[in-house]
Design a protein around this motif. Structure first.
Motif, PDB file in Angstrom:
ATOM      1  N   LYS A  62      62.764  34.902  67.765  1.00  0.00           N
ATOM      2  CA  LYS A  62      63.740  35.455  68.713  1.00  0.00           C
ATOM      3  C   LYS A  62      63.041  36.114  69.896  1.00  0.00           C
ATOM      4  CE  LYS A  62      67.274  36.013  65.205  1.00  0.00           C
ATOM      5  NZ  LYS A  62      68.040  36.923  64.364  1.00  0.00           N
ATOM      6  N   THR A 111      65.489  31.741  63.812  1.00  0.00           N
ATOM      7  CA  THR A 111      65.915  32.506  62.641  1.00  0.00           C
ATOM      8  C   THR A 111      65.044  33.715  62.354  1.00  0.00           C
ATOM      9  OG1 THR A 111      64.635  31.022  61.205  1.00  0.00           O
ATOM     10  CG2 THR A 111      66.971  30.509  61.532  1.00  0.00           C
ATOM     11  N   THR A 112      63.797  33.706  62.771  1.00  0.00           N
ATOM     12  CA  THR A 112      62.915  34.842  62.503  1.00  0.00           C
ATOM     13  C   THR A 112      62.879  35.771  63.714  1.00  0.00           C
ATOM     14  OG1 THR A 112      60.920  33.764  63.348  1.00  0.00           O
ATOM     15  CG2 THR A 112      61.469  33.372  61.027  1.00  0.00           C
ATOM     16  N   GLU A 150      59.208  27.775  63.009  1.00  0.00           N
ATOM     17  CA  GLU A 150      60.553  27.507  62.485  1.00  0.00           C
ATOM     18  C   GLU A 150      60.576  26.343  61.495  1.00  0.00           C
ATOM     19  OE1 GLU A 150      63.550  28.992  62.804  1.00  0.00           O
ATOM     20  OE2 GLU A 150      62.691  30.618  63.980  1.00  0.00           O
ATOM     21  N   THR A 188      69.014  27.357  66.431  1.00  0.00           N
ATOM     22  CA  THR A 188      68.850  28.761  66.800  1.00  0.00           C
ATOM     23  C   THR A 188      67.647  29.328  66.061  1.00  0.00           C
ATOM     24  OG1 THR A 188      70.377  29.431  65.052  1.00  0.00           O
ATOM     25  CG2 THR A 188      71.296  29.201  67.269  1.00  0.00           C
TER      26      THR A 188
END
Length: 95
Positions: free
Chosen positions: A78, A73-74, A47, A71
């Protein structure tokens, strides 16, 4: 303030006692720290967050607080977060 330091002392004493005398505690602590350091490295590397931000996110996720200020993003992040959450909550509760 005195109560805080007294409770902190009791917590650290209990952890030290667990490390010295309880093998199951040592194993859970090792797994917990491995997850924490591995997750921190992952978010720092993938990240691009700072080390402190990555550690903060891992602790907040592990403890199920999840403030939402960071949070993933990729898609890879996730999926990793899903697996990390399931593993870390199980270990955290087992401790």
């Amino acid at each position: 303030m005195t109560t805080f330091f007294y409770n902190l002392y009791k917590l650290l004493r209990a952890i030290w006692h667990g490390i010295r005398s309880d093998e199951d505690f040592r194993i859970l602590l090792f797994i917990l720290l491995t997850l924490l350091l591995g997750g921190t490295y992952f978010y720092w590397h993938i990240e691009g967050w700072g080390v402190l931000d990555s550690l903060y996110f891992c602790v907040m996720t592990m403890s199920t607080i999840g403030y939402g200020d960071f949070t993933p993003t990729t898609d890879l992040s996730k999926v990793f977060t899903i697996i990390y959450t399931l593993l870390s909550i199980g270990i955290f509760v087992g401790w």
